[in-house]
Design a protein around this motif. Structure first.
Motif: not given
Length: 250
Positions: A30-41, A222-229
């Motif tokens: 379930l993506p975040g606000y204004m996000s979608d299923m193409s995100g890195s996580k 860690g920042d909000h996105r937690l999208s680093r490898e």
């Protein structure tokens, strides 16, 4: 990645999703606000599921990504109903809800709507109730008067809007004011350098969940996105460990 599929809601709007069949329970991101299923996580989760033979479902809310609709019409209740509809249309038996930021609020609402299907949950900087604690009092007054407010967006050039309907629906679906009736395993990941969602909110959520099987993991840098490898590696390990957890109904 598998091809995008569409589920048609009763009013005709089409909800985009990707589904990889495999062993269950099905991982549902379930993506975040204004996000979608193409995100890195979401992408990393889906690729891991395909590689390991796990079932996985990615969803775009209406007004986001490849789904129909206007973002200004989006509310938590509307998006919850879309996620529930896609899960039910796919005839999924058990699911693991993985919610990022706003998706961590939405997963609580989906779990409440599908109590017999949700095996467990993973929150990634989960942000329940942010229409309450994340919006200044003066801005709440504008929203209550029907005005849209705009804030600086650290992740893109366009400002982030909060529409009156979304805010009002959020206020009607606050989760942290009473115990949350979920008893399955829950894992909460949060960066301690998160400038958008205070990391102690995960402790508050832990406190309010009825489940005794709740673990909170802080990532100090860690920042909000937690999208680093390294962050995504933590998520993948968390998913793998959780899938070994005993089904609470077994």
């Amino acid at each position: 990645m598998t091809e995008i599929r569409f589920h048609e809601m009763a009013d005709g709007r089409r909800i985009a999703h990707r589904f990889a069949p495999g062993q269950g329970p099905t991982l549902v991101f379930l993506p975040g606000y204004m996000s979608d299923m193409s995100g890195s996580k979401a992408t990393a989760l889906f690729e891991m599921a395909v590689h390991t033979g796990r079932a996985c479902l990615l969803v775009d809310y209406s007004g986001c990504g490849a789904s129909d609709g206007d973002f200004a019409d989006g509310t938590l209740s509307r998006w919850r109903d879309e996620v529930v509809a896609v899960i039910e249309a796919a005839a999924l038996d058990k699911v693991v809800l993985i919610g990022s930021s706003m998706g961590g609020w939405l997963m609580l609402m989906v779990a409440d709507a599908l109590p017999d299907k949700v095996h467990s949950m993973i929150g990634i900087a989960a942000a329940p109730d942010f229409t309450d604690w994340g919006i200044a009092q003066m801005d709440k007054g504008l929203l209550a008067d029907g005005e849209t407010i705009y804030e600086d967006n650290p992740y893109g050039p366009e400002p982030t809007p909060t529409h009156p309907a979304f805010w009002a629906d959020g206020q009607a679906n606050l989760q942290l004011e009473a115990p949350i009736e979920f008893y399955g395993p829950v894992r909460l990941l949060h960066g301690q350098r998160d400038e958008d969602v205070p990391f102690d909110l995960s402790l508050r959520l832990c406190e309010m969940l009825r489940s005794d099987d709740v673990q909170v993991t802080f990532i100090k840098d860690g920042d909000h996105r937690l999208s680093r490898e390294t962050d995504i590696a933590v998520l993948m390990r968390t998913v793998a460990d959780l899938l070994l957890a005993r089904d609470p109904e077994s």
